[in-house]
Design a protein around this motif. Sequence first.
Motif, mmCIF file in Angstrom:
data_model
loop_
_atom_site.group_PDB
_atom_site.id
_atom_site.type_symbol
_atom_site.label_atom_id
_atom_site.label_comp_id
_atom_site.label_asym_id
_atom_site.label_seq_id
_atom_site.Cartn_x
_atom_site.Cartn_y
_atom_site.Cartn_z
ATOM 1 N N LEU A 227 79.589 79.249 -51.169
ATOM 2 C CA LEU A 227 79.564 77.809 -51.477
ATOM 3 C C LEU A 227 79.040 76.984 -50.307
ATOM 4 C CD1 LEU A 227 80.231 75.929 -53.857
ATOM 5 C CD2 LEU A 227 80.730 78.313 -54.241
ATOM 6 N N GLY B 208 80.906 74.477 -63.125
ATOM 7 C CA GLY B 208 80.453 75.723 -62.502
ATOM 8 C C GLY B 208 80.889 76.956 -63.268
ATOM 9 N N ARG C 112 77.667 63.489 -63.390
ATOM 10 C CA ARG C 112 77.463 64.789 -64.030
ATOM 11 C C ARG C 112 75.961 65.025 -64.258
ATOM 12 N NH1 ARG C 112 81.683 68.617 -66.433
ATOM 13 N NH2 ARG C 112 80.392 69.969 -67.650
ATOM 14 N N VAL D 2 85.033 65.012 -59.478
ATOM 15 C CA VAL D 2 86.316 65.406 -60.073
ATOM 16 C C VAL D 2 87.275 64.216 -60.162
ATOM 17 C CG1 VAL D 2 88.311 66.959 -59.894
ATOM 18 C CG2 VAL D 2 86.053 67.772 -59.207
HETATM 19 C C1 HEM Z 1 87.358 80.877 -61.471
HETATM 20 C C2 HEM Z 1 86.699 79.853 -61.012
HETATM 21 C C3 HEM Z 1 86.880 78.419 -61.442
HETATM 22 C C4 HEM Z 1 87.875 77.816 -62.167
HETATM 23 C C5 HEM Z 1 89.101 78.473 -62.782
HETATM 24 C C6 HEM Z 1 87.546 76.414 -62.279
HETATM 25 C C7 HEM Z 1 88.319 75.476 -62.955
HETATM 26 C C8 HEM Z 1 88.008 74.138 -63.028
HETATM 27 C C9 HEM Z 1 88.836 73.134 -63.669
HETATM 28 C C10 HEM Z 1 90.167 73.418 -64.364
HETATM 29 C C11 HEM Z 1 88.219 71.943 -63.544
HETATM 30 C C12 HEM Z 1 88.738 70.589 -64.025
HETATM 31 C C13 HEM Z 1 89.415 69.886 -62.862
HETATM 32 C C14 HEM Z 1 89.976 68.529 -63.212
HETATM 33 O O1 HEM Z 1 89.634 67.941 -64.227
HETATM 34 O O2 HEM Z 1 90.781 68.032 -62.413
HETATM 35 C C15 HEM Z 1 86.988 72.164 -62.832
HETATM 36 C C16 HEM Z 1 86.075 71.191 -62.536
HETATM 37 C C17 HEM Z 1 84.913 71.424 -61.840
HETATM 38 N N1 HEM Z 1 84.474 72.621 -61.330
HETATM 39 FE FE1 HEM Z 1 85.358 74.421 -61.560
HETATM 40 N N2 HEM Z 1 86.366 76.181 -61.625
HETATM 41 C C18 HEM Z 1 85.920 77.378 -61.109
HETATM 42 C C19 HEM Z 1 84.766 77.591 -60.392
HETATM 43 C C20 HEM Z 1 83.817 76.637 -60.118
HETATM 44 C C21 HEM Z 1 82.582 76.880 -59.422
HETATM 45 C C22 HEM Z 1 82.069 78.232 -58.916
HETATM 46 C C23 HEM Z 1 81.963 75.682 -59.290
HETATM 47 C C24 HEM Z 1 80.638 75.465 -58.611
HETATM 48 C C25 HEM Z 1 80.498 74.731 -57.598
HETATM 49 C C26 HEM Z 1 82.797 74.687 -59.932
HETATM 50 C C27 HEM Z 1 82.515 73.332 -60.032
HETATM 51 C C28 HEM Z 1 83.277 72.403 -60.707
HETATM 52 C C29 HEM Z 1 82.908 71.001 -60.843
HETATM 53 C C30 HEM Z 1 81.650 70.336 -60.303
HETATM 54 C C31 HEM Z 1 83.928 70.388 -61.556
HETATM 55 C C32 HEM Z 1 84.028 68.934 -61.981
HETATM 56 C C33 HEM Z 1 83.518 68.783 -63.404
HETATM 57 C C34 HEM Z 1 83.593 67.362 -63.923
HETATM 58 O O3 HEM Z 1 84.575 66.647 -63.680
HETATM 59 O O4 HEM Z 1 82.651 66.960 -64.619
HETATM 60 N N3 HEM Z 1 83.925 75.302 -60.411
HETATM 61 N N4 HEM Z 1 86.891 73.517 -62.536
#
Ligand code: HEM
Length: 495
Positions: A183, A435, A130, A118
């Motif tokens: 998790l 995710g 990624r 992130v």
């Molecule tokens: C309602 C549930 C979720 C919401 C609203 C959400 C929202 C987000 C958002 C807005 C980001 C971007 C953050 C940034 O750029 O600073 C993000 C990144 C990420 N989320 Fe989620 N997330 C959720 C659930 C999950 C789940 C269950 C996982 C699994 C482990 C996950 C894994 C990730 C990962 C790995 C990133 C980084 C992606 C990258 O930078 O390539 N998220 N999420």
Amino acid sequence: MLQNINLASIRQGRLAWLDQLVDTIDSHVSEISTTALYGISILSLVSVLVITYAIWLIYWHPLSAFPGDVVRWGPNELSFSTADAWKDIYDRRKDGKILVKDPNFYRVDDTVRAKHIVTTSDPEDHAQMRKMMSHAFSSKALLDQEDVIQHYANGLVDALYERCSGGPVNLVDFFNWTTFDILGEMAFGESFGSLKNRKTDSWIAIVLDGVKFTAWGVAINKLPFLVRLEQYVYPKHVLEAGHTHALQSKRKILKRADMNPARPDFASYILAKREALGITDWELAAHANALIIAGSETSATTLNGLFNYLTNYPDVYTKLKKEVRAAFKSGDEITAARAGSLPYLTACLEETMRIYPPIPNGMPRVTPPEGCMIDGRWVPGGTTVAVHMWAVTHNPANFKDPNVFRPERWLDKSEKADRLDASKPFLVGPRMCMGINMAWIEIRILAAKLVYYFDFEMVDKHNWCLGQECYTLWQKPVQYMVAKPAQPQPTPTVL
Ligand code: HEM
């Protein structure tokens, strides 16, 4: 005569007293004059400089032309709240320009703030990370993940059956236990045991305080002269939580590295590339942490928000109960695929993430040195830009009656009163949530099971989502609900 004498002596006395005062001031003035003069001059110079800088920032800075719907919320920062700004700031652009993550917001170092998927700003670095993690989010991995989610969803139902006869339950705890256990098992190969012990694991409490550490770090970074003194600026408990959290995660992931689990977890994919990519122990811990926080806190927030709005909007709740209870003859039939085919459930979840976005602030990016167009406006190079999630989803130009919880807006797309594409709780583009599919599986299963098995009523009915503090993520206060069983209790699951 007597009177005159008295008056004269009084006058004389007064004059003597005044003379003394003047003498004293005189001597002091001559003593301090040089120092005071220097002080006053420096102070005046600094004041003139500060005032001139402030006037320059307000009237002549290149961003001074941004009043109105684009808010200039820092000297060099713009906040957009239009649907079209999403793709210009975060998505792949037609002109090939890349707006990288703002390193002042996504702070990294070599230890407690080690970079992870992130926080890394470098697009190549990110692409490599990624790719490394993509297997953890493949269709095959998602099938395994659904088993884990089902297991803990059943555990949650058992825990609620056990506790609900004893009075109102704090839903915040129950959802935290469940999503962190899921998790924990996926990232570290073992759950935190919170659902089993019906108690928030101490590590989770530290994680939640650790979130504040990151937010404070961002705030301190806005005043660069404070960075060197930052350990004195942080509240003590926040600093301790941040460090304890990082250290404990390192210990946990190194313990996991010595295990050989039968089913691959997130750590398996990262550990497999550990040597080839030269991933340090701190970075291993940072990746695991990022996954746990990104994946658990956000889903728990969505579910808490959903039940807050359902209990505040009885008509919506009744309609959802009808849909869910008509679709399943038993709780075991609730799978992600079948829950995914329920339009009203999906609409309720979409509406929850619009009105109460789990990550409500903006995720800042920096414009390329040559500048670029955003939402039809020219923005100079080196400007920090963001779409603030809460602002864009509560902007009446995007959503009619933005403060009203109305899932129907997601169903009747002919209505055209709303810009549904303004709500992007998972972001868009190459840094979009990895995710997202897993999140939908998790929130659909957990929401459908609780709607199926229980009738909830909020104690002291109020809008629990309003007035919460936010440190990038919401600081969720307790949310007490009376949970009345609506079905016979299923056979308990062994956790
Ligand atoms: C309602 C549930 C979720 C919401 C609203 C959400 C929202 C987000 C958002 C807005 C980001 C971007 C953050 C940034 O750029 O600073 C993000 C990144 C990420 N989320 Fe989620 N997330 C959720 C659930 C999950 C789940 C269950 C996982 C699994 C482990 C996950 C894994 C990730 C990962 C790995 C990133 C980084 C992606 C990258 O930078 O390539 N998220 N999420």
